[in-house]
Design an enzyme around this catalytic site. Structure first.
Site, PDB file in Angstrom:
ATOM      1  N   ASP A 144      -8.693  -8.935   3.488  1.00 14.95           N
ATOM      2  CA  ASP A 144      -8.410  -7.880   4.457  1.00 14.95           C
ATOM      3  C   ASP A 144      -9.467  -7.775   5.552  1.00 14.95           C
ATOM      4  OD1 ASP A 144      -7.284  -5.772   5.715  1.00 14.95           O
ATOM      5  OD2 ASP A 144      -7.752  -4.276   4.194  1.00 14.95           O
TER       6      ASP A 144
ATOM      7  N   GLU B 204     -12.886  -2.323  11.835  1.00 13.38           N
ATOM      8  CA  GLU B 204     -12.788  -1.569  10.584  1.00 13.38           C
ATOM      9  C   GLU B 204     -13.873  -1.964   9.587  1.00 13.38           C
ATOM     10  OE1 GLU B 204      -9.004  -1.986   8.596  1.00 13.38           O
ATOM     11  OE2 GLU B 204      -9.677  -0.866   6.840  1.00 13.38           O
TER      12      GLU B 204
ATOM     13  N   GLU C 155       0.816  -1.215   0.000  1.00 16.64           N
ATOM     14  CA  GLU C 155       0.000   0.000   0.000  1.00 16.64           C
ATOM     15  C   GLU C 155       0.848   1.264   0.000  1.00 16.64           C
ATOM     16  OE1 GLU C 155      -2.790  -0.635   3.318  1.00 16.64           O
ATOM     17  OE2 GLU C 155      -4.156  -1.573   1.876  1.00 16.64           O
TER      18      GLU C 155
END
Ligand code: BDP
Length: 706
Positions: free
Chosen positions: A372, A400, A299
């Site tokens: 993820d 998240e 990332e």
């Protein structure tokens, strides 16, 4: 006069109904409120008349101090700490014994044993920290109202390194944090040591967490400056008596940014020297420094690949920089290169070929699933595929992708699901748990990491039930054979109430909560259809983003024929990364468990599933029943009101209302959107949403305005 009397009466009534102390959640599961039942109190008091501890070290003082605080609170009477028991009986004796054993086996260095001896209750272990863990185990016995009579049990941790990973930034923000800002007050450190640090250390120790990565994996080089090393050392000083070592996430390009070097190439002698000197500096300030966590070439973060080196080159150089010191490098496998096929396969493709190439001090840290931290993922195919490398299991406690701090989701079942998944690496029974604890491949190192959900909110985790996730992580890290329901029950009794009916209701809610969340967000194996960047709310229509694998359509692949990602041989063939037994389990759309169906198959809308319904009907039904299950959660919660603290009860009541509203967003957004492909009505008796797709899109798009 009359007025005064009324006022007095009012005062008296308030005093009578208000609890002694409003429960703001700060005390977590270490509440130690007085046991209401006087007979039970007396019973416990007979075995806890004093605490005998000859030790004056900070760790033994922490142990005796905690016992004193806990037992005095629970029993409602002072329990003195005495130097030695002498001829006294009826007390708790702390004893560090280098030979301590249980069931004929020496205890591990952190393992403890509780047993009765001459009418005293002895807590023993080979180290001081083991005794501290034993002290918390004794308190847990009382907090969960188990008998102390004839106590005789022992416990060893199954995994050596049990870490929280804080994604906290130097400026006080937390990446993916939903409970306020960071608990680390960098501007006050090293002089200012908030009392909260000690309470944090106590909470961690009570569940066996023994390491803390202080900062975000997207790391700032600043933590490696002399100024910050001094601050980190001060924190380490608070955590040390509680058996926790500090670790740092490092920024790969630090030798350039801080050292002024022209390169961060891991094979460059100057770079090696820079890291070796930095490690020395760290160990000088923090003699028990735990080591480094690294997110590299992921990332946008820099890494060894920027210099045509691989992950092993980078990790090994860092491991060697640790020299003679007892530290480790945890190198993350969360990588996915743009434009190289199914993201599911990318971490595997980069890391599996490096098996056997890592320094013995390196562990590779793998997220539980291949994508993820979705609400449900199949286990990462790296587990069981790197026998020569110790793998750290990374799970995410901060929610998240699981509704932030407004959705009640207990993660015990999610963590257990991955731990119990069978990789078949060395035949049946090679579970992820056994790969991670080192038993499948006989590794000397073993580790597990939880991305923390802790912030500056008074109750630490925002949603009060978030505390249960911190708790469950620690308990499972210590002993992955515990059941998630047993842990939920334990946490409930310690934190909320011991009233049996309420404990049953609450445990049931917790245990079912994760599947409920999956149902109204990503049923049947849907994944990654959430709002862009913010990762909140539904956005299945997302078709354009910074990269194709950041969209939703990349994953659900809805079309006029059906729904789901074909990862069999006719598709991306990611399934081939697993052992044949696993492939067999998931490879056939007729027999693939419905929880994983759309992870691996593109299924026709009218295809009949094992439930007897077609895919479309099953999908719609799950969205509806999922959202309605939030009503069930609300009902259950309402029932336990008399047993709970009013402020805490009201807090969760409000959060559940929000959860219901957001569950309806998910339901309506997904049902209406997928219906444009399925082109069929909702099955009876489901009533169509009262809003249009355009309306839901507006709602969600507005929510995502930045
Ligand atoms: C993703 C998060 C991102 C993290 C990344 C990671 O969205 O904020 O930095 O994981 O784990 O889930 O590195």
């Amino acid at each position: 006069m009359l007025l005064r009397n009324v006022f007095l009466l009012l005062l008296l009534t308030v005093a009578a109904v208000a609890p002694a102390r409003a429960d703001d959640g700060y005390r977590l599961w270490l509440k130690y409120d007085r046991i209401a039942d006087a007979a039970a109190r007396q019973q416990y008091a007979r075995s806890a008349q004093f605490i005998a501890s000859a030790g004056t070290s900070p760790t033994l003082q922490a142990a005796s101090g905690e016992l004193q605080r806990g037992l005095s609170g629970l029993l409602g009477q002072a329990v003195p700490v005495v130097g030695t028991a002498g001829s006294r009986t009826g007390g708790v004796v702390l004893r560090v014994d280098k030979q301590a054993s249980a069931n004929g086996q020496p205890l591990k260095s952190e393992g403890y044993r509780l047993f009765s001896e001459k009418n005293n209750l002895v807590i023993t272990g080979r180290t001081e920290v083991a005794v501290l863990y034993g002290a918390f185990a004794l308190l847990r016995q009382v907090q969960t109202r188990q008998s102390l009579a004839g106590v005789n049990f022992s416990s060893n941790p199954r995994i050596d390194y049990r870490l929280l990973n804080h994604w906290d930034n130097q400026n006080g923000t937390i990446e993916r944090g939903y409970a306020g800002s960071s608990i680390w007050q960098w501007y006050q450190l090293p002089e200012g040591l908030a009392p909260r640090y000690t309470d944090y250390a106590r909470a961690n120790a009570s569940i066996g967490i023994n390491g803390v990565v202080i900062n975000n994996v997207n790391a700032s080089a600043r933590y490696l400056t002399a100024e910050y090393i001094g601050k980190v050392a001060a924190l380490a000083g608070v955590l040390r008596p509680y058996g926790q070592r500090v670790y740092l996430s490092v920024f790969w390009a630090a030798p350039k940014v801080l050292g002024g070097l022209p390169t961060a190439d891991p094979l460059d002698p100057q770079v090696k020297q820079w890291w070796a000197a930095k490690s020395e500096e760290l160990y000088k300030a923090i003699p028990d420094f735990g080591g480094f966590l690294v997110k590299a070439n992921s990332e946008g973060e820099p890494g060894p690949q920027d210099y045509n080196r691989n992950h092993a080159d980078g990790a090994n150089m860092l491991a060697q920089s640790l020299g003679r010191h007892d530290g480790v490098v945890m190198w993350r496998a969360f990588v996915y290169k743009a434009g190289s096929g199914d993201r599911f396969k990318q971490a595997y493709e980069e890391f599996q070929p490096l098996d056997g190439k890592f320094d013995p001090k390196v562990l590779v840290q793998v997220k539980n699933g291949p994508i993820d931290f979705q609400a449900r993922e199949p286990f990462s195919p790296l587990f069981g595929a790197m026998p020569k490398t110790p793998l750290v299991l990374e799970v995410q406690l901060t929610q998240e992708y699981l509704g932030f701090a407004t959705h009640l989701v207990y993660l015990g079942p999610l963590i257990k699901e991955v731990l119990e998944a069978d990789t078949y690496a060395k035949g049946a029974g090679s579970t992820v748990a056994k790969v991670v604890d080192g038993t499948v491949d006989q590794h000397a190192l073993s580790a597990i990491a939880g991305v923390a959900n802790i912030g500056s909110d008074r109750n630490w985790t925002g949603h009060p039930v978030g505390q249960a996730n911190w708790y469950a992580f620690g308990r499972l890290a210590w002993d992955h054979t515990l059941s998630s329901a047993a842990i939920a029950q334990e946490w409930t009794k310690m934190t909320l109430t011991t009233e049996p009916a309420a404990v049953r209701t609450l445990t049931d809610m917790l245990v079912k909560s994760r599947n409920i969340y999956v149902r109204y967000t990503t049923p049947l194996g849907l994944h990654h259809i959430m709002g862009e960047s913010i990762h909140f709310g539904p956005q299945p229509w997302l078709a354009k983003a910074g990269r194709p694998d950041w969209t939703a359509v990349y994953y659900h692949k809805a079309d006029s024929i059906g729904l789901g990602f074909d990862r069999t041989a006719t598709g991306s063939n990611a399934l081939a990364l697993y052992k044949p037994e696993v492939q067999k389990q998931w490879g056939n759309p007729q027999t693939c468990p419905l929880d994983y169906l759309l992870w691996f198959h593109h299924v026709g809308w009218n295809q009949r599933l094992s439930t007897g319904r077609t895919l479309w009907n099953e999908l719609a039904t799950r969205y509806y029943t999922g959202a309605d299950s939030v009503l069930w959660l609300q009902k259950q919660w309402a029932q336990v009101r008399p047993q709970l603290d009013p402020a805490l009860h009201a807090d969760v009541t409000a959060r559940l209302q929000t959860q219901r509203k957001e569950a309806l967003w998910w339901r309506d957004a997904c049902v209406l959107y997928f219906q444009t492909y399925a082109r069929q009505p909702l099955p009876a008796p489901l009533a169509p949403p009262t809003r249009t797709l355009a309306e839901v899109k507006d709602l969600v798009n507005l929510y995502q305005l930045r």
